[in-house]
Write an enzyme that holds these catalytic residues in place. Structure first.
Site, PDB file in Angstrom:
ATOM      1  N   ASP A  66       0.831  -1.214   0.000  1.00  0.00           N
ATOM      2  CA  ASP A  66       0.000   0.000   0.000  1.00  0.00           C
ATOM      3  C   ASP A  66       0.867   1.265   0.000  1.00  0.00           C
ATOM      4  OD1 ASP A  66      -2.057  -1.915   0.416  1.00  0.00           O
ATOM      5  OD2 ASP A  66      -1.844  -1.697   2.586  1.00  0.00           O
ATOM      6  N   ASN A 110     -17.859  -6.216   0.068  1.00  0.00           N
ATOM      7  CA  ASN A 110     -16.901  -5.984   1.145  1.00  0.00           C
ATOM      8  C   ASN A 110     -16.616  -4.506   1.325  1.00  0.00           C
ATOM      9  OD1 ASN A 110     -16.165  -8.794  -0.187  1.00  0.00           O
ATOM     10  ND2 ASN A 110     -15.620  -8.883   1.980  1.00  0.00           N
ATOM     11  N   GLU A 148     -11.455  -0.608  -3.382  1.00  0.00           N
ATOM     12  CA  GLU A 148     -10.760   0.039  -2.270  1.00  0.00           C
ATOM     13  C   GLU A 148      -9.554   0.802  -2.808  1.00  0.00           C
ATOM     14  OE1 GLU A 148      -9.656  -3.235   0.244  1.00  0.00           O
ATOM     15  OE2 GLU A 148      -7.939  -3.791  -0.994  1.00  0.00           O
ATOM     16  N   HIS A 200      -3.278  -1.153  -5.035  1.00  0.00           N
ATOM     17  CA  HIS A 200      -3.196  -0.121  -3.991  1.00  0.00           C
ATOM     18  C   HIS A 200      -2.101   0.884  -4.334  1.00  0.00           C
ATOM     19  CE1 HIS A 200      -4.708   0.974   0.083  1.00  0.00           C
ATOM     20  NE2 HIS A 200      -3.883   1.951  -0.252  1.00  0.00           N
ATOM     21  N   HIS A 223       6.830  -3.658 -31.595  1.00  0.00           N
ATOM     22  CA  HIS A 223       6.788  -4.921 -32.326  1.00  0.00           C
ATOM     23  C   HIS A 223       5.339  -5.321 -32.534  1.00  0.00           C
ATOM     24  CE1 HIS A 223       5.792  -7.353 -28.707  1.00  0.00           C
ATOM     25  NE2 HIS A 223       6.628  -6.540 -28.066  1.00  0.00           N
ATOM     26  N   ASP A 225       3.451  -8.793 -34.417  1.00  0.00           N
ATOM     27  CA  ASP A 225       3.697 -10.054 -35.099  1.00  0.00           C
ATOM     28  C   ASP A 225       5.206 -10.303 -35.190  1.00  0.00           C
ATOM     29  OD1 ASP A 225       2.748 -12.374 -36.156  1.00  0.00           O
ATOM     30  OD2 ASP A 225       2.546 -11.616 -38.201  1.00  0.00           O
ATOM     31  N   ASP A 281       4.063  -3.248 -26.061  1.00  0.00           N
ATOM     32  CA  ASP A 281       4.659  -3.552 -27.363  1.00  0.00           C
ATOM     33  C   ASP A 281       5.719  -2.523 -27.744  1.00  0.00           C
ATOM     34  OD1 ASP A 281       3.059  -5.745 -27.656  1.00  0.00           O
ATOM     35  OD2 ASP A 281       1.842  -4.951 -29.289  1.00  0.00           O
TER      36      ASP A 281
END
Length: 502
Positions: free
Chosen positions: A68, A207, A245, A309, A385, A387, A401
């Site tokens: 955190d 929660n 959160e 966090h 990049h 392929d 990429d």
């Protein structure tokens, strides 16, 4: 905290149209080059892309066993860092004049949990803020006799240096419900200070949700209506637990971006994002748009799990935004993830898309942070990049990429090699004078093909050019959108072989 299932971000061969530079972009590039000539000859200033900023150089992880994390850069020239310690028993603080310096900075315990009653257990997620010429630390704590009775509290210190002086307990932040609450953070938009936090609201089967309110006369009080911003509902917000959160805010160009962490604190932990106009009524929930997918999540390829966090800070030169977060370097955890001490503080550059939205990319591998290579002469074009073919393209929204680590050259001798960020162990190499991203096969031929001498930019000394180690005189340059290895002779050649690190 958690995140969606780890995924290796593979090259997308399903859209061959992306394999070539669009004709419209080539035309825009030609026009831009012509305008640049006119501008230079007229003595007009040349503007860089709004999202462009010099590269940063940090090494991850920054601090082990610190979750955190919250880092702020103060006007005194110091970065201040606080974080959750695995023992959940105290609040610590360190400072340094550089972000990397925080890794070895001395750590001071500024407050310890009570031995009984309130603030006696589960000391979580401290944040440090400088408000009205005083320092404040927001944190969550349980009771010694009821460790899950988590509430939010505030400490105050009037000293110029928060590592000295005394901290006064300003008590609990009161909200409309006396329920599980944590992760208080504060920010200012248009002169108005807000508090955002996470809480369990009666009547909602989650929660925790994310809330927003104005701050009152004191920075430990809220006033006026409370707005519910996030209720976890998507699959990636409800893995293990239904959690939203750890809100954190960053602002740019008239918009407010609020990140939050979702799901359980294991490999499922990830970041979601809300966006609002800075001119909107931020206490109107409809002013905020919720992104339907996580913006930052576990990545098996880079070995990073449960990123979340977060907080935001800035680079030493003030030109780059820096994402601060914690994660683990392994997926599987025995027992309760909260009992696992190995969440580490990490930092990496936050990039910005051409439309002004943040691009978090992926949690980068441990070690040196990667860079992007912006074309000198194709405005907004980056080496990437696709392929497995290396090319220069604009608007690379799949950020990883276009990210490479510049590492000691595989062929040695002071050369450098460029390692792919989302394909660790794959390097930029030439084959038949065309550039690809391929896995290191351990051969001397590969080592030579993937090694370059780093030169000052041929068209601009502040940039870089990459000369082939095994074909001296040939440089990496773009042609028709693809990277080639060619000799350079003309001014246009030198411009095409020059790149700027971001």
């Amino acid at each position: 905290m958690s995140h969606q299932h780890p995924v290796l971000v593979a090259d997308r061969a399903a859209n061959p149209a992306l394999g070539t530079v669009p004709a419209s972009w080539r035309l825009r590039s030609i026009l831009a080059a012509l305008l640049a000539v006119v501008a230079v000859s007229a003595g007009l200033p040349m503007s860089r892309p709004a999202q462009a900023a010099p590269a940063v150089a940090y090494t991850n992880p920054l601090v082990n066993q610190r979750a955190d994390p919250h880092i702020v850069r103060h006007t005194d020239g110091y970065y201040y860092m606080t974080a959750t310690v695995p023992q959940y028993d105290r609040i610590v603080l360190r400072r340094a004049t550089t972000l990397q310096g925080l890794a070895t900075a001395a750590e001071t315990t500024i407050w310890r949990r009570h031995t009984s009653g309130e603030m006696g257990a589960h000391i979580w997620a401290p944040e440090i803020h400088f408000i009205g010429n005083k320092w404040y630390v927001y944190f969550a704590a349980g009771r010694a006799d009821d460790v899950w009775r988590i509430r939010m509290y505030v400490l105050e210190n009037a000293s110029a240096n928060p590592l000295s002086g005394s901290w006064t307990e300003r008590g609990r932040i009161t909200t409309p419900w006396d329920t599980f609450s944590l992760d208080a953070s504060t920010f200012v938009v248009n002169g108005v200070r807000y508090l955002t936090w996470a809480q369990q609201e009666p009547g909602i089967a989650t929660n925790s949700n994310v809330y927003l309110a104005r701050m009152g006369a004191n920075p430990w009080q809220i006033t006026g209506p409370v707005t519910r911003l996030v209720v976890p509902a998507y699959d990636w917000e409800t893995r293990g637990f239904r959690v939203a959160e750890g809100p954190a805010v960053i602002q740019r160009d008239g918009r407010v971006f609020l990140t939050y962490s979702a799901s359980a604190t294991d490999a499922n932990y990830c970041l979601g994002l809300l966006t609002a106009s800075a001119s909107a009524n931020l206490l109107d929930a409809t002013a905020w748009r919720k992104s339907p997918a996580p913006v930052f999540a576990s990545n098996a390829a880079t070995g990073q799990y449960g990123p979340g966090h977060n907080s935001f800070t800035v680079s030493e030169d003030g030109q780059s935004d820096i994402l601060v977060y914690h994660d683990r370097d392994y997926r599987d955890i025995t027992g309760d993830p909260l009992d696992d001490p190995n969440r580490r503080t990490r930092i990496q550059k936050l990039y910005w898309n051409a439309d002004g939205t943040p691009n978090f990319g992926i949690p980068v591998p441990d070690g040196a942070t990667p860079v992007r290579l912006r074309s000198h002469d194709l405005t907004g074009g980056y080496v990437r990049h696709y392929d497995y073919r290396a090319r220069v393209e604009p608007n690379v929204t799949n950020l990883a990429d276009s990210q490479f680590r510049i590492v000691p050259g595989l062929a040695g001798g002071g050369s450098v090699s460029l390692e792919s960020t989302n394909f660790p162990g794959y390097f930029l190499r030439h084959r038949a004078f065309a550039l690809y991203v391929e896995r290191d096969d351990g051969s001397a031929l590969f080592d030579g093909d993937a090694s370059f001498d780093r030169r000052p930019g041929l068209a601009a000394s502040e940039g870089i050019s990459l000369e082939s180690r095994n074909f001296p005189g040939r440089y990496v340059r773009h042609r028709d959108g693809l990277l080639q290895l060619e000799p350079v002779g003309t001014g246009a050649d030198r411009a095409a072989a020059t790149f700027h690190l971001e």
